[in-house]
Design an enzyme around this catalytic site. Structure first.
Site, PDB file in Angstrom:
ATOM      1  N   GLY A  37      76.277  13.231  63.755  1.00 59.27           N
ATOM      2  CA  GLY A  37      76.134  11.787  63.637  1.00 59.27           C
ATOM      3  C   GLY A  37      77.029  11.070  64.619  1.00 59.27           C
ATOM      4  O   GLY A  37      77.341  11.602  65.681  1.00 59.27           O
ATOM      5  N   THR A  67      73.191  16.866  66.988  1.00 60.95           N
ATOM      6  CA  THR A  67      74.071  18.002  67.237  1.00 60.95           C
ATOM      7  C   THR A  67      73.708  19.183  66.361  1.00 60.95           C
ATOM      8  O   THR A  67      73.429  19.008  65.180  1.00 60.95           O
ATOM      9  CB  THR A  67      75.521  17.598  66.889  1.00 60.95           C
ATOM     10  OG1 THR A  67      75.915  16.596  67.802  1.00 60.95           O
ATOM     11  CG2 THR A  67      76.481  18.769  66.948  1.00 60.95           C
TER      12      THR A  67
HETATM   13  C1  SD4 Z   1      78.752  13.152  68.976  1.00 57.78           C
HETATM   14  N1  SD4 Z   1      78.437  13.976  66.767  1.00 57.78           N
HETATM   15  O1  SD4 Z   1      79.034  13.550  70.095  1.00 57.78           O
HETATM   16  C2  SD4 Z   1      77.933  14.030  68.109  1.00 57.78           C
HETATM   17  C3  SD4 Z   1      76.518  13.598  68.217  1.00 57.78           C
HETATM   18  C4  SD4 Z   1      75.719  14.160  67.129  1.00 57.78           C
HETATM   19  O2  SD4 Z   1      73.913  14.700  66.084  1.00 57.78           O
HETATM   20  O3  SD4 Z   1      76.133  14.604  66.124  1.00 57.78           O
HETATM   21  N2  SD4 Z   1      74.524  14.191  67.186  1.00 57.78           N
HETATM   22  O4  SD4 Z   1      79.086  12.055  68.542  1.00 57.78           O
END
Ligand code: SD4
Length: 318
Positions: A234, A182
């Site tokens: 994350g 993300t």
């Molecule tokens: C999620 N936090 O949808 C996001 C994915 C993510 O780095 O952070 N990817 O869970």
């Protein structure tokens, strides 16, 4: 102050950081403008396949987007969760921020809102996302994000039968590192205004309807002019239970440095989920910044201010 303006971005999104930096460094754009521009850039180029269209297909093969903008000056939030068929999630979030009294719009109805605001309705599926989905469906159709269910014994896919008492081992509940990129962005503009934002296509093979941490204020990001800002990346299903961005800002309010505050927020999650993957970036109003992470091999992030000049990469082991 030589540390202001400042942009801090998750992962190795150098070009997105540069776009945001170019928006504010000459004093022209606001922190919100910078974050919208940086995250839009990532949505357009589909940063690592985890931001924007054509990534992280859900169990039905569809890509949906989560995004948020928080203005730490007005304490106003605009966000979309699970928005379908609209590519510019962060810009829709900005319309929620500026044109509504709401904070979060979701799903098809967020799409309807976006269309009223002039966004185009287009499929988020690409050959690549279709391929990812087909491969998962054909080869590895384990119920990644299901608990207490048994897959159909012949296909190893759904529909799933509730099976109370058994829990899937953790590896089925969490996705891998490639799945966690993300874009989270923090900015202080030349006037000292602080903002935070996120944009993502979430978790690969998610159960349709799943919304992650990224569009949730205090989870995916948080900003407060009086203190600073933080953003998380994350395993959002776990991270959102702890509001790590809010916690990080509150700990900075109590006097912690950005790094110590982010570490403390990460440790709170580790106490319950020692193997979770995630990172928190943080900055304070004086232009100091820091990071903490868990479960990744290491975590890269970019920062840009007048002293650093061009976007500069930092890397921390987790
Ligand atoms: C999620 N936090 O949808 C996001 C994915 C993510 O780095 O952070 N990817 O869970």
């Amino acid at each position: 102050d030589k540390y202001i303006p400042l942009v801090v971005t998750t992962w190795d999104y150098k070009n997105a950081t540069e776009v945001a930096w170019n928006t504010i460094y000459n004093g022209k754009g606001s922190a919100i403008d910078a974050i919208e521009a940086g995250c839009s850039f990532c949505e357009e180029i589909q940063c690592r396949g985890t931001v924007g269209y054509g990534g992280s297909p859900d169990e039905n093969g569809e890509t949906t987007l989560d995004a948020m903008l928080m203005d730490g000056t007005t304490m106003d939030v605009g966000a979309v969760g699970g928005i379908r068929n609209v590519k510019s999630a962060i810009s829709v979030a900005r319309h929620v921020l500026e044109n509504t009294a709401h904070s979060l719009l979701v799903g098809d109805l967020a799409t309807e809102f976006a269309i009223k605001m002039g966004f185009s309705n287009e499929s988020l599926q690409t050959d690549k996302s279709h391929g990812l989905w087909k491969k998962w469906k054909n080869n590895h159709c384990q119920p990644n994000f299901w608990k207490n269910v048994t897959p159909n014994p012949t296909t190893n896919c759904g529909p799933y039968q509730p099976k109370r008492k058994t829990k899937y081992p953790d590896k089925f509940m969490h996705s891998n590192e490639d799945n966690h990129d993300t874009i989270g962005m923090l900015a202080i503009d030349a006037k000292g205004q602080i903002a935070a934002g996120t944009s993502t296509n979430g978790a690969r093979n998610k159960i349709p309807g799943r919304v992650g941490d990224s569009p949730i204020a205090g989870a995916g990001a948080y900003a407060d002019q009086e203190v600073g800002a933080a953003a998380a990346t994350g395993d959002g299903d776990i991270m959102m239970r702890f509001l790590p961005s809010f916690l990080t800002v509150e700990l900075m309010r109590q006097g912690m440095t950005p790094t110590t505050a982010a570490e403390t927020a990460i440790k709170r999650i580790v106490k319950h989920y020692p193997n979770f993957s995630g990172a928190v970036i943080a900055l304070n109003k004086n232009g100091r910044f820091g990071v903490a992470c868990n479960g990744f091999k290491g975590f890269p992030f970019y920062a840009s201010n007048l002293k650093l000049g061009k976007p500069t990469i930092f890397y921390v082991p987790c």
